[in-house]
Enzyme design. Structure first.
Site, PDB file in Angstrom:
ATOM      1  N   ARG A  38      -0.385   6.431   4.995  1.00 43.92           N
ATOM      2  CA  ARG A  38      -0.525   5.266   4.112  1.00 43.92           C
ATOM      3  C   ARG A  38       0.819   4.638   3.787  1.00 43.92           C
ATOM      4  NH1 ARG A  38      -5.187   4.762   0.944  1.00 43.92           N
ATOM      5  NH2 ARG A  38      -3.964   3.779  -0.689  1.00 43.92           N
ATOM      6  N   ASN A  80       0.541   2.307  -6.588  1.00 48.25           N
ATOM      7  CA  ASN A  80      -0.083   1.880  -5.348  1.00 48.25           C
ATOM      8  C   ASN A  80      -0.814   0.593  -5.682  1.00 48.25           C
ATOM      9  OD1 ASN A  80      -1.438   1.635  -2.916  1.00 48.25           O
ATOM     10  ND2 ASN A  80      -3.084   3.012  -3.562  1.00 48.25           N
ATOM     11  N   MET A 101       0.838  -1.190   0.000  1.00 48.02           N
ATOM     12  CA  MET A 101       0.000   0.000   0.000  1.00 48.02           C
ATOM     13  C   MET A 101       0.870   1.235   0.000  1.00 48.02           C
ATOM     14  SD  MET A 101      -2.989   1.337   0.386  1.00 48.02           S
ATOM     15  CE  MET A 101      -3.831  -0.101   0.975  1.00 48.02           C
ATOM     16  N   CYS A 102       0.509   2.185  -0.785  1.00 44.04           N
ATOM     17  CA  CYS A 102       1.277   3.405  -0.813  1.00 44.04           C
ATOM     18  C   CYS A 102       0.333   4.584  -0.905  1.00 44.04           C
ATOM     19  CB  CYS A 102       2.211   3.433  -2.010  1.00 44.04           C
ATOM     20  SG  CYS A 102       3.366   2.058  -2.016  1.00 44.04           S
ATOM     21  N   GLY A 103       0.880   5.758  -0.612  1.00 44.76           N
ATOM     22  CA  GLY A 103       0.168   6.996  -0.852  1.00 44.76           C
ATOM     23  C   GLY A 103       0.824   7.663  -2.041  1.00 44.76           C
TER      24      GLY A 103
END
Ligand SMILES: *[C@@H]1O[C@H](CO)[C@@H](O)[C@H](O)[C@H]1NC(C)=O
Ligand SMILES: *[C@@H]1O[C@H](CO)[C@@H](O)[C@H](O)[C@H]1NC(C)=O
Ligand SMILES: *[C@@H]1O[C@H](CO)[C@@H](O)[C@H](O)[C@H]1NC(C)=O
Ligand SMILES: *[C@@H]1O[C@H](CO)[C@@H](O)[C@H](O)[C@H]1NC(C)=O
Ligand SMILES: *[C@@H]1O[C@H](CO)[C@@H](O)[C@H](O)[C@H]1NC(C)=O
Length: 641
Positions: A31, A80, A1-3
């Protein structure tokens, strides 16, 4: 998960505080807590600038800084997502890097679309193609990862894309990027004509299949209908982006073969009768196999191998849980936990996150206080609050909500099917005060731009559940616990595909199989805009990653290939007929009591819907999500209390 976040400007001066003013950076960092990085790319004639901001939650391969940049081409990539299939990723490789390499080697637009068509798994991305001055972005077919956009007339910021945002009175509104295909922004055209010129490559079924244009534009793209007037959208009909699942089988059954069933009690005996039939049993095993593979892909974390290595070095250090399940005790979540148990190393505990809402002060209150609470929404009602505060009542019993009770029962079944596994049943109790405080501080901006009462209830319930802080009882000792698992499995998608909602029953009674098929197709088509973007933002806020086994491409293709009569039999009683195939799978895996539990929506099972208001409709706009709610103001002012 990334922002991930990208801001496009048509001026060459770097605008101050492109992002910071809205606190978006903070949300993005939550995030992606492991590393953050920003870079700017610009074009001169005509001028444009793109700011890329990447925030990474490290889950697999080497820690890889985002945005990725290719020095040779000048291309930039924000990712993401997770690749679970379609493109090969070695265990020690980082999927963002692998995909970026593929994209950089593309020589044409159709190459880019074909790479993106082949990725299986949840994703949203932004890809800057330097040679053509193009920005590509989009979400996977189901929309399992959030991406929002905001259009502006202001040339300093004509377009912003971000995993998460916040509504603000003086700003243009944000919307979810529709999961209807891949968008391309030609930056030179935008800069020349001072506007936003988008091309959409919509998802298309392999040729010959029959998904009508109406279904594409109507169900999947509501947001495309009301773009601001300075935004121009062209739909490219070349069919280059291929839907990753087979189309829904709409074949009608000749007749229901168990119409001789009488009575209306959900009884596991009925399931056994189905399972006695070879053909049915074989189908159930096919379903178990495909779902089990989907769970396996999602619970194998390469990170675990290094843990194991360290574990050996330190001798018998207990393993930390890596996997959690949003666990209402309903049949979907128990089945996921049961299948996770097959693939998670036996000495690693699995966290079962079970959330309950209650106002402890309301427990056992009598008629007079109840009358009082009904008035509460119209008036600040300090009198009621004081009454409640002084009442001497048992604060514990009020958390025994329906989901807590079925959750405990489900735990019992899981323990019975695998007594050697350590299951952490995390009892997450949330009070009205906590709910109000966290909604105001964080949750309302995560739910945004969604805004109904239902979005509020589910957004808040999922946020507290995914946070994973509660009580765990181990060998008789109860103590506080915080789930360290970074991967959170959720059962979303089961009801939409297997006809689990009571509205499906109504629909079937009124319109038969044809109507039911239509409804199911429509619901899967809009699941991105109804649920998935919101749930991704809410769960991602804890630096955790939501994973959806029921929306695995193989699982959806398997279920789509079956006539609806194999998935559900709505002539059978509640607790059997809906999601029949799933119940049969659960029964076959030894989960007898849970296999016949009727569906209970999370907002009722967790009792969050009861906490604040009982007269709202789920589809009403939720006033509580406004940054400063009218209702809360008087209660928050200490002078008034
Ligand atoms: C990533 O951040 C989380 C939360 O701060 C932390 O628990 C984890 O150890 C970090 N992982 C790495 C590889 O730095
Ligand atoms: C649609 O996109 C493809 C691939 O980029 C391109 O070859 C084709 O010319 C486009 N069609 C139209 C009508 O613009
Ligand atoms: C698509 O659907 C329409 C209307 O239902 C039908 O007339 C047409 O033959 C179908 N086309 C294909 C290729 O199945
Ligand atoms: C119920 O309310 C009455 C006042 O209307 C009060 O006298 C009584 O003690 C209350 N009972 C409980 C259990 O709180
Ligand atoms: C949470 O609720 C359960 C009842 O489901 C109760 O047993 C437990 O003590 C409660 N914990 C706290 C901290 O209130």
């Amino acid at each position: 998960m990334c922002g991930i976040c990208c801001v496009v400007s048509l001026s060459l001066q770097t605008p101050d505080g492109w992002l910071l003013k809205e606190g978006i950076l903070d949300s993005l960092r939550r995030r992606g807590p492991n590393c953050s990085h920003q870079l700017v790319k610009s074009g001169l004639h005509p001028p444009y600038q793109c700011l890329f901001s990447g925030h990474v939650l490290h889950l697999r391969g080497r820690m890889t800084l985002q945005p990725l940049e290719d020095p040779a081409s000048g291309n930039v990539f924000l990712w993401n997502g997770e690749i679970f299939g379609g493109i090969h990723v070695e265990a020690e490789e980082n999927d963002a890097q692998v995909l970026f390499r593929h994209l950089c080697s593309c020589s044409s637009e159709s190459d880019i679309l074909s790479v993106l068509s082949s990725v299986q798994g949840p994703w949203s991305f932004v890809f800057y193609q330097a040679s053509r001055h193009c920005l590509w972005f989009g979400r996977d077919y189901f929309g399992r990862r959030s991406l929002l956009w905001q259009f502006n007339k202001d040339r300093d910021k004509i377009l912003a894309l971000s995993s998460v945002s916040a509504g603000s009175e003086n700003d243009s509104p944000w919307q979810e990027v529709p999961a209807s295909g891949i968008f391309k922004l030609d930056l030179q055209i935008c800069a020349t004509f001072k506007g936003v010129f988008l091309t959409l490559h919509p998802w298309k079924c392999p040729s010959g299949e029959n998904i009508t244009e109406e279904a594409m534009i109507g169900d999947r793209n509501p947001a495309l209908k009301d773009l601001p007037s300075h935004v121009s959208l062209t739909v490219n009909e070349s069919h280059l982006l291929v839907v990753p699942v087979v189309p829904l089988n709409t074949k009608q059954p000749e007749e229901s073969r168990f119409s001789d069933f009488t009575g209306n009690v959900a009884d596991v005996g009925i399931l056994r009768r189905f399972l006695a039939e070879d053909r049915k049993k074989k189908l159930v095993h096919q379903f178990i196999d495909v779902l089990s593979r989907a769970v396996k892909k999602r619970v194998i974390c390469p990170a675990r191998d290094t843990d194991q290595f360290e574990g050996e070095m330190l001798k018998a250090a207990p393993r930390r849980p890596q996997i959690a399940v949003l666990f209402s005790g309903g049949v979907d979540s128990i089945l996921l936990a049961r299948l996770a148990d097959r693939h998670v190393p036996l000495d690693e505990p699995i966290d079962l996150l079970n959330v309950a809402f209650a106002n402890p002060n309301q427990a056992g209150r009598n008629d007079s206080t109840q009358k009082c609470s009904k008035k509460k929404r119209q008036l600040p009602s300090l009198e009621c609050l004081n009454n409640a505060n002084t009442a001497k009542l048992d604060p514990l019993s009020s958390f025994n909500v329906p989901d807590r009770i079925t959750g405990r029962a489900g735990l019992g079944e899981l323990k019975a099917t695998n007594p050697s596994r350590s299951w952490n049943f995390v009892e997450i109790n949330v009070t009205l005060e906590e709910l109000k405080a966290m909604r105001r501080q964080q949750i309302s901006q995560l739910v945004y731009p969604l805004d109904t009462v239902l979005d509020d209830s589910i957004g808040c319930a999922v946020w507290f559940a995914a946070k994973g802080e509660g009580l765990v009882t181990n060998q008789g000792d109860t103590g506080p616990y915080k789930s360290p698992a970074k991967v959170v499995l959720t059962g979303i998608g089961a009801d939409e595909q297997l006809a689990g909602y009571s509205r499906h029953r109504v629909c079937f009674q009124k319109y038969g199989f044809e109507g039911l098929n239509k409804e199911l197709r429509m619901e899967l088509g809009r699941i991105s805009s109804r649920n998935l973007g919101r749930d991704d933002r809410v769960i991602g806020d804890h630096g955790k990653e939501a994973r959806f086994p029921f929306l695995d491409e193989e699982v959806v293709s398997f279920l789509n290939s079956l006539p609806v009569s194999e998935k559900a039999d709505l002539t059978l009683p509640r607790g059997i007929g809906e999601k029949l195939l799933l119940r049969l799978a659960a029964a076959e895996l030894g989960l007898t009591a849970s296999s016949v539990l009727p569906k209970r929506a999370m907002q009722f099972g967790s009792r969050i819907a009861k906490l604040e208001s009982s007269h709202e409709k789920a589809s009403d706009k939720c006033m509580r999500l406004r940054s400063v709610s009218v209702e809360e103001l008087p209660l928050m002012d200490p002078k008034l209390l």
